[in-house]
Scaffold this motif. Structure first.
Motif, PDB file in Angstrom:
ATOM      1  N   UNK A   1       0.813  -1.212   0.000  1.00  0.00           N
ATOM      2  CA  UNK A   1       0.000   0.000   0.000  1.00  0.00           C
ATOM      3  C   UNK A   1       0.841   1.254   0.000  1.00  0.00           C
ATOM      4  N   UNK A   2       0.487   2.194   0.876  1.00  0.00           N
ATOM      5  CA  UNK A   2       1.206   3.469   0.951  1.00  0.00           C
ATOM      6  C   UNK A   2       2.642   3.280   1.426  1.00  0.00           C
ATOM      7  N   UNK A   3       2.920   2.159   2.085  1.00  0.00           N
ATOM      8  CA  UNK A   3       4.262   1.910   2.586  1.00  0.00           C
ATOM      9  C   UNK A   3       5.147   1.162   1.614  1.00  0.00           C
ATOM     10  N   UNK A   4       4.634   0.859   0.422  1.00  0.00           N
ATOM     11  CA  UNK A   4       5.423   0.105  -0.552  1.00  0.00           C
ATOM     12  C   UNK A   4       6.519   0.987  -1.136  1.00  0.00           C
ATOM     13  N   UNK A   5       7.721   0.439  -1.236  1.00  0.00           N
ATOM     14  CA  UNK A   5       8.819   1.196  -1.814  1.00  0.00           C
ATOM     15  C   UNK A   5       9.852   0.246  -2.419  1.00  0.00           C
ATOM     16  N   UNK A   6      10.647   0.773  -3.333  1.00  0.00           N
ATOM     17  CA  UNK A   6      11.735   0.022  -3.957  1.00  0.00           C
ATOM     18  C   UNK A   6      13.051   0.468  -3.322  1.00  0.00           C
ATOM     19  N   UNK A   7      13.940  -0.478  -3.109  1.00  0.00           N
ATOM     20  CA  UNK A   7      15.218  -0.118  -2.501  1.00  0.00           C
ATOM     21  C   UNK A   7      16.313  -1.081  -2.946  1.00  0.00           C
ATOM     22  N   UNK A   8      17.548  -0.603  -2.826  1.00  0.00           N
ATOM     23  CA  UNK A   8      18.723  -1.429  -3.091  1.00  0.00           C
ATOM     24  C   UNK A   8      19.399  -1.757  -1.767  1.00  0.00           C
TER      25      UNK A   8
ATOM     26  N   UNK B   1       4.573  -5.750  -9.373  1.00  0.00           N
ATOM     27  CA  UNK B   1       3.655  -5.603  -8.244  1.00  0.00           C
ATOM     28  C   UNK B   1       2.329  -6.294  -8.517  1.00  0.00           C
ATOM     29  N   UNK B   2       1.645  -6.589  -7.456  1.00  0.00           N
ATOM     30  CA  UNK B   2       0.321  -7.205  -7.540  1.00  0.00           C
ATOM     31  C   UNK B   2      -0.699  -6.228  -6.973  1.00  0.00           C
ATOM     32  N   UNK B   3      -1.669  -5.815  -7.817  1.00  0.00           N
ATOM     33  CA  UNK B   3      -2.703  -4.870  -7.401  1.00  0.00           C
ATOM     34  C   UNK B   3      -4.066  -5.545  -7.252  1.00  0.00           C
ATOM     35  N   UNK B   4      -4.068  -6.870  -7.191  1.00  0.00           N
ATOM     36  CA  UNK B   4      -5.357  -7.577  -7.165  1.00  0.00           C
ATOM     37  C   UNK B   4      -5.973  -7.620  -5.776  1.00  0.00           C
ATOM     38  N   UNK B   5      -5.226  -7.238  -4.767  1.00  0.00           N
ATOM     39  CA  UNK B   5      -5.741  -7.222  -3.399  1.00  0.00           C
ATOM     40  C   UNK B   5      -6.082  -5.783  -3.020  1.00  0.00           C
TER      41      UNK B   5
ATOM     42  N   UNK C   1      -1.452  -2.726  -2.846  1.00  0.00           N
ATOM     43  CA  UNK C   1      -0.426  -3.157  -3.791  1.00  0.00           C
ATOM     44  C   UNK C   1       0.672  -3.858  -3.008  1.00  0.00           C
ATOM     45  N   UNK C   2       1.146  -4.977  -3.541  1.00  0.00           N
ATOM     46  CA  UNK C   2       2.199  -5.751  -2.888  1.00  0.00           C
ATOM     47  C   UNK C   2       3.209  -6.226  -3.927  1.00  0.00           C
ATOM     48  N   UNK C   3       4.448  -6.485  -3.505  1.00  0.00           N
ATOM     49  CA  UNK C   3       5.421  -7.083  -4.433  1.00  0.00           C
ATOM     50  C   UNK C   3       4.948  -8.483  -4.814  1.00  0.00           C
ATOM     51  N   UNK C   4       5.212  -8.874  -6.054  1.00  0.00           N
ATOM     52  CA  UNK C   4       4.837 -10.227  -6.462  1.00  0.00           C
ATOM     53  C   UNK C   4       6.080 -11.020  -6.829  1.00  0.00           C
ATOM     54  N   UNK C   5       5.913 -12.330  -6.882  1.00  0.00           N
ATOM     55  CA  UNK C   5       7.046 -13.213  -7.166  1.00  0.00           C
ATOM     56  C   UNK C   5       7.454 -13.146  -8.639  1.00  0.00           C
ATOM     57  N   UNK C   6       8.703 -13.457  -8.882  1.00  0.00           N
ATOM     58  CA  UNK C   6       9.261 -13.525 -10.226  1.00  0.00           C
ATOM     59  C   UNK C   6       8.769 -14.800 -10.901  1.00  0.00           C
TER      60      UNK C   6
ATOM     61  N   UNK D   1      22.813   2.127 -18.498  1.00  0.00           N
ATOM     62  CA  UNK D   1      21.978   1.234 -17.697  1.00  0.00           C
ATOM     63  C   UNK D   1      20.587   1.155 -18.311  1.00  0.00           C
ATOM     64  N   UNK D   2      20.054  -0.054 -18.423  1.00  0.00           N
ATOM     65  CA  UNK D   2      18.750  -0.269 -19.057  1.00  0.00           C
ATOM     66  C   UNK D   2      17.747  -0.800 -18.042  1.00  0.00           C
ATOM     67  N   UNK D   3      16.659  -0.070 -17.871  1.00  0.00           N
ATOM     68  CA  UNK D   3      15.615  -0.469 -16.933  1.00  0.00           C
ATOM     69  C   UNK D   3      14.702  -1.514 -17.572  1.00  0.00           C
ATOM     70  N   UNK D   4      14.510  -2.619 -16.871  1.00  0.00           N
ATOM     71  CA  UNK D   4      13.565  -3.648 -17.295  1.00  0.00           C
ATOM     72  C   UNK D   4      12.463  -3.697 -16.234  1.00  0.00           C
ATOM     73  N   UNK D   5      11.376  -2.999 -16.497  1.00  0.00           N
ATOM     74  CA  UNK D   5      10.270  -2.930 -15.534  1.00  0.00           C
ATOM     75  C   UNK D   5       9.364  -4.138 -15.715  1.00  0.00           C
ATOM     76  N   UNK D   6       9.279  -4.978 -14.720  1.00  0.00           N
ATOM     77  CA  UNK D   6       8.428  -6.156 -14.812  1.00  0.00           C
ATOM     78  C   UNK D   6       6.968  -5.772 -14.612  1.00  0.00           C
ATOM     79  N   UNK D   7       6.076  -6.553 -15.199  1.00  0.00           N
ATOM     80  CA  UNK D   7       4.674  -6.179 -15.276  1.00  0.00           C
ATOM     81  C   UNK D   7       4.018  -6.109 -13.894  1.00  0.00           C
ATOM     82  N   UNK D   8       3.029  -5.224 -13.814  1.00  0.00           N
ATOM     83  CA  UNK D   8       2.177  -5.152 -12.634  1.00  0.00           C
ATOM     84  C   UNK D   8       0.886  -5.880 -12.941  1.00  0.00           C
ATOM     85  N   UNK D   9       0.417  -6.689 -12.013  1.00  0.00           N
ATOM     86  CA  UNK D   9      -0.788  -7.479 -12.206  1.00  0.00           C
ATOM     87  C   UNK D   9      -1.972  -6.764 -11.555  1.00  0.00           C
ATOM     88  N   UNK D  10      -3.008  -6.520 -12.365  1.00  0.00           N
ATOM     89  CA  UNK D  10      -4.219  -5.819 -11.865  1.00  0.00           C
ATOM     90  C   UNK D  10      -5.409  -6.782 -11.806  1.00  0.00           C
TER      91      UNK D  10
END
Length: 316
Positions: free
Chosen positions: A238-245, A270-274, A277-282, A307-316
């Motif tokens: 949700x609001x606390x979701x963030x990306x980090x290294x 990410x998974x937006x079906x709930x 929003x939550x991180x989803x598995x690869x 550097x090339x960004x590969x953004x993996x799909x978000x599931x809705x």
């Protein structure tokens, strides 16, 4: 009482591992009965008696059914090679529950399918080498995302012929007292590493500084026209979701940039079906996207080193 009725408890256990917690102590202490239960639901081991958790036959039955039940075994059995190998074969990510440095043991890593063997053992079809830059994923308090990424990409039909180094499989020392301080001058080279000369020249060993070891493998990638895959993980919801290294990843990217090594930055989907929003598995679809990015780069001559960004799909 029904809680002490073996047939009732076995029937209940078929419908979920947590039902075993309500069984009578006499059943939880019965080695033969516990074995029958964990053969149905490995994670039921969590509710067995301490004596049964220390019984190898019970634990082996549990991890063969569900590798992650290793977390509930006794400390001695979590440090037992045979038990850990059985768990890793069933669920490679269960390695994070191994003790006694078995998460870096060659046999256990081979069982999990993520062992990076020596050059003499490798039979790869590609000349180019690659390397993962990931958060450490073989420790109990870490997520398994990076391990899953490596497992799926290693078996992908377009990427399995590449020699991709998985750094979490090796336990390295550091010349940096804080290990991952970005301000520490070491950048993985003979000139910048502060360890004794024998540990910062030639092929790295497990006694080498992790930065020197990682930098050495990066240089092999650069020399062969290879690349680095850096995994950008999400956490929270949700609001606390963030990306980090991880702090080590920041250093690894700086080292890659210094030598102009191609970086594919893979951002977790990410998974937006709930509700949140939550991180989803690869998954295999994500592997396809990474593979296509690598394939397209080589098809274009591998000249673009940005550097090339590969953004993996978000599931809705």
């Amino acid at each position: 009482s029904l809680k002490a009725d073996a047939d009732v408890v076995l029937t209940a256990s078929k419908h979920g591992y947590s039902h075993f917690q309500f069984a009578a102590d006499v059943l939880k202490e019965d080695e033969t009965f516990c074995r029958r239960v964990v053969q149905l639901q490995g994670l039921s081991l969590a509710f067995a008696s301490e004596a049964c958790k220390a019984e190898k036959a019970v634990v082996m039955a549990a991890v063969r059914q569900q590798g992650s039940s290793l977390q509930h075994a006794s400390s001695d059995l979590r440090a037992n090679v045979e038990v850990v190998v059985a768990a890793a074969k069933q669920d490679p990510t269960s390695l994070r529950f191994a003790l006694g440095d078995l998460a870096q043991d060659a046999g256990c890593l081979r069982a999990a399918g993520i062992w990076a063997p020596s050059i003499s053992e490798k039979t790869v079809g590609k000349h180019e080498k690659a390397i993962y830059s990931i958060k450490f994923s073989l420790a109990e308090d870490c997520t398994t995302y990076a391990t899953v990424v490596a497992l799926v990409l290693t078996s992908h039909y377009q990427l399995r012929d590449y020699d991709i180094y998985f750094p979490s499989a090796f336990n390295k020392d550091s010349c940096d007292p804080d290990f991952t301080n970005i301000d520490w001058p070491c950048r993985g080279t003979t000139d910048t590493c502060k360890m004794e000369l024998t540990l910062r020249t030639g092929t790295p060993s497990d006694s080498s500084c992790w930065r020197y070891s990682f930098g050495w493998h990066q240089r092999q990638c650069k020399l062969t026209g290879g690349f680095m895959i850096q995994v950008w993980e999400a956490s929270g919801e949700g609001a606390g979701l963030h990306f980090s290294f991880g702090s080590g990843q920041v250093i690894e990217r700086a080292m890659a940039n210094d030598m102009k090594l191609k970086i594919f930055l893979v951002r977790q989907g990410l998974n937006f079906t709930d509700v949140f929003a939550r991180p989803r598995e690869f998954d295999e679809h994500d592997a396809d996207k990474v593979a296509e990015a690598v394939k397209a780069w080589y098809a274009d001559g591998a000249h673009n080193l940005s550097m090339q960004l590969v953004s993996l799909r978000n599931v809705h």
